[in-house]
Design a protein around this motif. Structure first.
Motif, PDB file in Angstrom:
ATOM      1  N   ALA A 247      21.651 -21.018 -36.737  1.00 23.37           N
ATOM      2  CA  ALA A 247      22.243 -21.648 -37.920  1.00 23.37           C
ATOM      3  C   ALA A 247      22.753 -20.597 -38.905  1.00 23.37           C
ATOM      4  CB  ALA A 247      21.220 -22.553 -38.596  1.00 23.37           C
ATOM      5  N   LEU A 248      21.973 -19.527 -39.095  1.00 20.18           N
ATOM      6  CA  LEU A 248      22.400 -18.451 -39.983  1.00 20.18           C
ATOM      7  C   LEU A 248      23.655 -17.770 -39.447  1.00 20.18           C
ATOM      8  CD1 LEU A 248      19.132 -16.649 -41.173  1.00 20.18           C
ATOM      9  CD2 LEU A 248      20.898 -17.688 -42.606  1.00 20.18           C
ATOM     10  N   SER A 249      23.680 -17.549 -38.139  1.00 16.40           N
ATOM     11  CA  SER A 249      24.832 -16.892 -37.529  1.00 16.40           C
ATOM     12  C   SER A 249      26.092 -17.734 -37.687  1.00 16.40           C
ATOM     13  CB  SER A 249      24.554 -16.624 -36.043  1.00 16.40           C
ATOM     14  OG  SER A 249      25.660 -16.014 -35.419  1.00 16.40           O
ATOM     15  N   LEU A 250      25.966 -19.043 -37.440  1.00 14.73           N
ATOM     16  CA  LEU A 250      27.118 -19.933 -37.578  1.00 14.73           C
ATOM     17  C   LEU A 250      27.586 -20.004 -39.036  1.00 14.73           C
ATOM     18  CD1 LEU A 250      28.996 -21.866 -36.085  1.00 14.73           C
ATOM     19  CD2 LEU A 250      27.358 -23.696 -36.536  1.00 14.73           C
ATOM     20  N   THR A 251      26.642 -20.075 -39.973  1.00 15.06           N
ATOM     21  CA  THR A 251      26.994 -20.106 -41.394  1.00 15.06           C
ATOM     22  C   THR A 251      27.684 -18.826 -41.826  1.00 15.06           C
ATOM     23  OG1 THR A 251      25.082 -21.537 -41.833  1.00 15.06           O
ATOM     24  CG2 THR A 251      26.093 -20.438 -43.721  1.00 15.06           C
ATOM     25  N   LEU A 252      27.170 -17.703 -41.322  1.00 18.46           N
ATOM     26  CA  LEU A 252      27.769 -16.421 -41.680  1.00 18.46           C
ATOM     27  C   LEU A 252      29.194 -16.310 -41.132  1.00 18.46           C
ATOM     28  CD1 LEU A 252      27.347 -13.713 -43.056  1.00 18.46           C
ATOM     29  CD2 LEU A 252      26.374 -12.824 -40.928  1.00 18.46           C
ATOM     30  N   CYS A 253      29.422 -16.819 -39.925  1.00 15.75           N
ATOM     31  CA  CYS A 253      30.777 -16.812 -39.363  1.00 15.75           C
ATOM     32  C   CYS A 253      31.726 -17.636 -40.229  1.00 15.75           C
ATOM     33  CB  CYS A 253      30.767 -17.362 -37.936  1.00 15.75           C
ATOM     34  SG  CYS A 253      30.071 -16.239 -36.705  1.00 15.75           S
ATOM     35  N   ALA A 254      31.256 -18.792 -40.694  1.00 14.44           N
ATOM     36  CA  ALA A 254      32.090 -19.643 -41.546  1.00 14.44           C
ATOM     37  C   ALA A 254      32.403 -18.952 -42.874  1.00 14.44           C
ATOM     38  CB  ALA A 254      31.387 -20.974 -41.790  1.00 14.44           C
ATOM     39  N   VAL A 255      31.397 -18.305 -43.458  1.00 18.48           N
ATOM     40  CA  VAL A 255      31.605 -17.626 -44.742  1.00 18.48           C
ATOM     41  C   VAL A 255      32.533 -16.425 -44.566  1.00 18.48           C
ATOM     42  CG1 VAL A 255      30.456 -16.288 -46.549  1.00 18.48           C
ATOM     43  CG2 VAL A 255      29.428 -18.417 -45.726  1.00 18.48           C
ATOM     44  N   LEU A 256      32.372 -15.682 -43.486  1.00 15.07           N
ATOM     45  CA  LEU A 256      33.246 -14.528 -43.246  1.00 15.07           C
ATOM     46  C   LEU A 256      34.691 -14.971 -43.022  1.00 15.07           C
ATOM     47  CD1 LEU A 256      31.012 -12.252 -40.967  1.00 15.07           C
ATOM     48  CD2 LEU A 256      31.553 -11.963 -43.404  1.00 15.07           C
ATOM     49  N   THR A 257      34.874 -16.122 -42.387  1.00 15.37           N
ATOM     50  CA  THR A 257      36.233 -16.659 -42.241  1.00 15.37           C
ATOM     51  C   THR A 257      36.825 -16.979 -43.603  1.00 15.37           C
ATOM     52  OG1 THR A 257      35.637 -17.611 -40.088  1.00 15.37           O
ATOM     53  CG2 THR A 257      37.611 -18.474 -41.158  1.00 15.37           C
ATOM     54  N   TRP A 258      36.021 -17.527 -44.481  1.00 16.65           N
ATOM     55  CA  TRP A 258      36.439 -17.785 -45.869  1.00 16.65           C
ATOM     56  C   TRP A 258      36.803 -16.468 -46.560  1.00 16.65           C
ATOM     57  CZ3 TRP A 258      32.527 -18.247 -50.308  1.00 16.65           C
ATOM     58  CH2 TRP A 258      33.192 -18.556 -51.511  1.00 16.65           C
ATOM     59  N   VAL A 259      36.025 -15.426 -46.285  1.00 15.49           N
ATOM     60  CA  VAL A 259      36.283 -14.112 -46.887  1.00 15.49           C
ATOM     61  C   VAL A 259      37.649 -13.580 -46.455  1.00 15.49           C
ATOM     62  CG1 VAL A 259      35.565 -11.682 -46.822  1.00 15.49           C
ATOM     63  CG2 VAL A 259      33.869 -13.479 -47.212  1.00 15.49           C
ATOM     64  N   LEU A 260      37.998 -13.794 -45.183  1.00 16.60           N
ATOM     65  CA  LEU A 260      39.277 -13.291 -44.681  1.00 16.60           C
ATOM     66  C   LEU A 260      40.474 -13.923 -45.397  1.00 16.60           C
ATOM     67  CD1 LEU A 260      38.774 -13.146 -40.804  1.00 16.60           C
ATOM     68  CD2 LEU A 260      38.650 -11.288 -42.457  1.00 16.60           C
ATOM     69  N   ALA A 261      40.285 -15.105 -45.928  1.00 19.05           N
ATOM     70  CA  ALA A 261      41.400 -15.817 -46.549  1.00 19.05           C
ATOM     71  C   ALA A 261      41.726 -15.286 -47.943  1.00 19.05           C
ATOM     72  CB  ALA A 261      41.084 -17.306 -46.623  1.00 19.05           C
ATOM     73  N   ASN A 262      40.948 -14.319 -48.443  1.00 22.05           N
ATOM     74  CA  ASN A 262      41.154 -13.799 -49.790  1.00 22.05           C
ATOM     75  C   ASN A 262      40.941 -12.285 -49.794  1.00 22.05           C
ATOM     76  OD1 ASN A 262      41.156 -16.486 -51.555  1.00 22.05           O
ATOM     77  ND2 ASN A 262      39.530 -16.691 -50.032  1.00 22.05           N
ATOM     78  N   PRO A 263      41.424 -11.595 -50.828  1.00 22.47           N
ATOM     79  CA  PRO A 263      41.256 -10.132 -50.884  1.00 22.47           C
ATOM     80  C   PRO A 263      39.783  -9.731 -50.921  1.00 22.47           C
ATOM     81  CG  PRO A 263      42.925 -10.853 -52.451  1.00 22.47           C
ATOM     82  CD  PRO A 263      42.254 -12.098 -51.939  1.00 22.47           C
ATOM     83  N   VAL A 264      39.504  -8.602 -50.274  1.00 20.93           N
ATOM     84  CA  VAL A 264      38.153  -8.043 -50.272  1.00 20.93           C
ATOM     85  C   VAL A 264      38.130  -6.727 -51.046  1.00 20.93           C
ATOM     86  CG1 VAL A 264      36.274  -7.152 -48.841  1.00 20.93           C
ATOM     87  CG2 VAL A 264      37.602  -9.136 -48.073  1.00 20.93           C
ATOM     88  N   PHE A 265      39.048  -5.816 -50.694  1.00 23.89           N
ATOM     89  CA  PHE A 265      39.147  -4.529 -51.377  1.00 23.89           C
ATOM     90  C   PHE A 265      40.411  -4.491 -52.228  1.00 23.89           C
ATOM     91  CE2 PHE A 265      36.339  -3.412 -47.864  1.00 23.89           C
ATOM     92  CZ  PHE A 265      35.375  -2.636 -48.503  1.00 23.89           C
ATOM     93  N   VAL A 266      40.396  -3.633 -53.247  1.00 24.31           N
ATOM     94  CA  VAL A 266      41.565  -3.467 -54.099  1.00 24.31           C
ATOM     95  C   VAL A 266      42.702  -2.826 -53.318  1.00 24.31           C
ATOM     96  CG1 VAL A 266      42.453  -2.307 -56.148  1.00 24.31           C
ATOM     97  CG2 VAL A 266      40.164  -3.328 -56.182  1.00 24.31           C
ATOM     98  N   SER A 267      42.386  -1.824 -52.518  1.00 20.07           N
ATOM     99  CA  SER A 267      43.388  -1.132 -51.706  1.00 20.07           C
ATOM    100  C   SER A 267      43.854  -2.035 -50.564  1.00 20.07           C
ATOM    101  CB  SER A 267      42.816   0.168 -51.147  1.00 20.07           C
ATOM    102  OG  SER A 267      43.657   0.710 -50.159  1.00 20.07           O
ATOM    103  N   ALA A 268      45.165  -2.161 -50.398  1.00 23.58           N
ATOM    104  CA  ALA A 268      45.709  -3.016 -49.334  1.00 23.58           C
ATOM    105  C   ALA A 268      45.336  -2.489 -47.959  1.00 23.58           C
ATOM    106  CB  ALA A 268      47.232  -3.120 -49.472  1.00 23.58           C
ATOM    107  N   ALA A 269      45.393  -1.158 -47.780  1.00 25.30           N
ATOM    108  CA  ALA A 269      45.071  -0.575 -46.478  1.00 25.30           C
ATOM    109  C   ALA A 269      43.602  -0.796 -46.131  1.00 25.30           C
ATOM    110  CB  ALA A 269      45.411   0.914 -46.474  1.00 25.30           C
ATOM    111  N   ALA A 270      42.722  -0.534 -47.108  1.00 23.28           N
ATOM    112  CA  ALA A 270      41.290  -0.741 -46.870  1.00 23.28           C
ATOM    113  C   ALA A 270      40.984  -2.216 -46.655  1.00 23.28           C
ATOM    114  CB  ALA A 270      40.487  -0.202 -48.056  1.00 23.28           C
ATOM    115  N   ASP A 271      41.686  -3.082 -47.388  1.00 21.08           N
ATOM    116  CA  ASP A 271      41.470  -4.517 -47.261  1.00 21.08           C
ATOM    117  C   ASP A 271      41.815  -4.996 -45.853  1.00 21.08           C
ATOM    118  OD1 ASP A 271      40.910  -7.134 -48.720  1.00 21.08           O
ATOM    119  OD2 ASP A 271      42.910  -7.521 -47.924  1.00 21.08           O
TER     120      ASP A 271
END
Length: 305
Positions: A247-271
């Motif tokens: 359950a934790l693994s599946l939840t983490l996959c869903a949250v990480l997919t949400w993370v991909l939809a928005n910026p993570v790092f300020v630098s575009a290359a690092a992001d």
């Protein structure tokens, strides 16, 4: 069409679907059988045409009759059909998931087109299906050529875990979590403080990520680490721990997919680099989740007897 013409036509269709060297024997045998059954049917059906029609209808399609006279062409063994279906579904899911994740990385709203991403994944789907068919066909051919291939015993699944292996993995995951919590400090430690200033700037998280998504990801990672520590202390798996871990693994996959939809790092290359790594982690986690579910079911089946 007369009764004899119907018999001749039926026998001809069957014969054309059999190997050439068997055709004469098949035609003779089949004609004799049909003639005998027509003679038996004529006792209740005075009309010979009607008797022939009924007998041929009872024999079925010529292709079905011809199949009884030749060895079937087996591309994939029936015993492999379930495994093939599982791999088809699993591989298709991962390929489509990869296409969606790639679209999330490459484009931002409103330029995302998930339908186009799935269309681009279509060649990979056909390639995967072709690879599976070829693999299972070769495996079936090999087993027919080597029928004496012995079954090799495998270790019986148990609920025990390797504490040493789990501890090493836990330390690695703790180090990775610390690196994600403060990447600039980790870079300073690894480089001995000699990294270029631009590298530290590239490691700066996006403000919105730090406000919402980052804490959620960190919380899930900490929960996963605590669960691993509990497993190490117990030294064995339990049903609740398996279910919680999946359950934790599946939840983490869903949250990480949400993370991909928005910026993570300020630098575009690092992001982009970080998102590509996260996408790979998601795909690996989904595959591992499927294998974990199967291992859990096998272990439950073994331990319940």
């Amino acid at each position: 069409m007369t009764a004899d013409e119907m018999i001749d036509g039926y026998v001809a269709e069957v014969v054309l679907l059999t190997p050439h060297r068997q055709r004469a024997d098949v035609a003779r045998e089949l004609r004799d059988v049909i003639t005998q059954e027509v003679a038996d049917a004529a006792e209740t059906r005075p009309d010979r045409d009607a008797a022939v029609t009924a007998v041929l209808a009872g024999f079925g399609r010529p292709a079905d009759v011809a199949a009884r006279y030749r060895a079937p062409l087996i591309v994939i063994d029936p015993s492999d059909s379930r495994r093939l279906l599982t791999l088809v579904i699993g591989g298709t899911t991962l390929i489509l998931a990869g296409a969606v994740l790639g679209e999330l990385i490459d484009h931002v709203p409103p330029h995302r087109d998930l339908a186009a991403a799935i269309d681009r994944a279509t060649p990979f789907l056909f390639a995967w299906l072709g690879l599976l068919v070829a693999w299972f066909a070769v495996a079936a051919w090999w087993r027919r050529r080597h029928p004496d291939t012995a079954w090799k015993p495998r270790p019986v699944p148990t609920d025990r875990i390797s504490r040493a292996g789990r501890t090493a993995a836990l330390l690695f995951y703790i180090l990775g979590t610390l690196s994600l919590a403060d990447p600039a400090t980790m870079l300073r430690v690894v480089s001995g403080g000699h990294a270029a200033p631009a590298a530290y700037t590239a490691m700066a998280y996006d403000r919105d990520f730090l406000a919402v998504r980052g804490p959620i990801v960190l919380g899930l990672l900490v929960l996963s680490l605590l669960l691993q520590a509990v497993l190490i202390g117990q030294g064995r798996r339990q049903s609740w721990s398996d279910q919680t871990e999946m359950a934790l693994s599946l939840t983490l996959c869903a949250v990480l997919t949400w993370v991909l939809a928005n910026p993570v790092f300020v630098s575009a290359a690092a992001d982009r680099t970080a998102k590509e790594i996260v996408a790979v982690i998601i795909l690996i986690s989904l595959a591992d989740l499927a294998f974990s579910l199967r291992r859990h079911r096998v272990r439950q089946a073994v331990l319940s007897h």
